[in-house]
Design an enzyme around this catalytic site. Structure first.
Site, mmCIF file in Angstrom:
data_model
loop_
_atom_site.group_PDB
_atom_site.id
_atom_site.type_symbol
_atom_site.label_atom_id
_atom_site.label_comp_id
_atom_site.label_asym_id
_atom_site.label_seq_id
_atom_site.Cartn_x
_atom_site.Cartn_y
_atom_site.Cartn_z
ATOM 1 N N ASP A 236 -1.000 0.657 -5.191
ATOM 2 C CA ASP A 236 0.436 0.399 -5.365
ATOM 3 C C ASP A 236 0.740 -1.100 -5.357
ATOM 4 O O ASP A 236 1.523 -1.595 -6.175
ATOM 5 C CB ASP A 236 1.233 1.064 -4.242
ATOM 6 C CG ASP A 236 1.463 2.550 -4.475
ATOM 7 O OD1 ASP A 236 1.242 3.023 -5.602
ATOM 8 O OD2 ASP A 236 1.888 3.234 -3.527
ATOM 9 N N HIS A 259 7.013 -0.738 -1.312
ATOM 10 C CA HIS A 259 7.484 -1.230 -2.614
ATOM 11 C C HIS A 259 8.594 -2.257 -2.420
ATOM 12 O O HIS A 259 8.662 -3.255 -3.143
ATOM 13 C CB HIS A 259 8.004 -0.074 -3.469
ATOM 14 C CG HIS A 259 6.942 0.911 -3.857
ATOM 15 N ND1 HIS A 259 5.821 0.547 -4.570
ATOM 16 C CD2 HIS A 259 6.833 2.247 -3.638
ATOM 17 C CE1 HIS A 259 5.061 1.617 -4.775
ATOM 18 N NE2 HIS A 259 5.656 2.659 -4.217
#
Length: 295
Positions: A236, A259
């Site tokens: 990620d 994120h």
């Protein structure tokens, strides 16, 4: 060393994580200095993958504007970074990138099918000049100068299945495919049930995620790596850092990152010219190193 794109157009179909519906994805070559561009064929809207276009980081990295958006771009972005591709167009007929098997290996297979093509323009890289860190309590993400990029990540969950895991990944295309690309996204059964009740994660299943209850992994085949959870967090992070717009030359480190923190980090890096330098690889001593990285 020159910029790259893919050699030919390829396409595939996968299930959208949130709506649970089939989504068609097409990867197309782009000319030099175009960057990574997402196109919603159902809306006729294009969005360049860059920090200013990020509009949500709650459960995935989402780019777009008031007229439309594209969710869950990080796994595909990660594969694009892993292959050192500078310019590519991604065409989608829905508002999210298909989840495939929850990792980035399906996108790697698409890129292998497409092939990599060199363009007639020098490759540009972002060289990190000083440490840049973003914190949220004891959580943090940072980058620091380094000529041989690596990603170091630590996660800590109050769950006996995961617990605390740490992994350091030295960035090369070969290492990416072997050590990172197959690591799947993961979630807790109680959270999946809650999301389903809200009309979200309707495409989530044991085929595209590692699902955990309070004491066990529910996937019959178990894990692909003993520390698959932290490896996926690195997957990620590589995807999120790709929004800088050029290959990053520097080390990344995180403790309990997200994120949201990754997005704030890209904004922080680009906010001050003292933090980085955008240069052509040929103007540095890195050309031979990069040739090895993407061999």
């Amino acid at each position: 060393m020159n910029q790259t794109t893919i050699a030919k157009r390829v396409e595939g179909v996968g299930i959208g994580l949130h709506k649970g519906e089939p989504i068609k994805i097409i990867l197309e070559p782009l000319e030099a200095d175009s960057g990574i561009v997402f196109y919603r064929s159902d809306l006729g809207m294009s969005y360049k993958a860059e920090p200013k276009n990020v509009i949500n980081t709650q459960m995935a990295t989402v780019i777009g504007d008031q007229n439309g958006s594209i969710s869950t771009i990080e796994h595909l972005m990660s594969a694009i970074n892993g292959y050192g591709i500078d310019n590519i167009r991604i065409v989608l007929d829905a508002n999210e990138v298909p989840v495939m098997d929850g990792s980035s290996i399906s996108f790697c297979m698409m890129l292998d099918e497409a092939g990599v093509k060199e363009l007639d323009a020098e490759k540009k890289v972002i060289i990190i000049k000083k440490e840049v860190v973003v914190r949220d309590g004891d959580k943090y993400v940072l980058v620091r100068p380094s000529k041989r990029p690596k990603f170091t990540y630590t996660i800590k969950f109050n769950n006996p299945v995961i617990g605390e895991q740490n992994y350091t990944f030295e960035f090369t295309k070969k290492n990416y495919i072997e050590q990172i690309a197959r690591a799947r996204t993961f979630g807790f059964l109680k959270d999946v049930q809650k999301l389903n009740s809200m009309g979200l994660a309707l495409g989530g299943s044991l085929d595209n995620a590692v699902v955990i209850d309070d004491t066990h992994i529910l996937n019959p085949d178990g894990l692909r790596f003993e520390n698959e959870f932290v490896r996926h967090k690195i997957l990620d992070a590589i995807g999120d850092i790709t929004l800088l717009g050029s290959q990053m030359v520097g080390d990344y480190e995180a403790f309990a990152g997200s994120h949201e923190l990754n997005h704030k980090l890209t904004l922080e890096i680009l906010s001050d010219a003292k933090n980085y330098e955008l240069v052509c690889v040929g103007e540095t001593s890195l050309e031979s190193e990069f040739a090895k990285v993407f061999a």
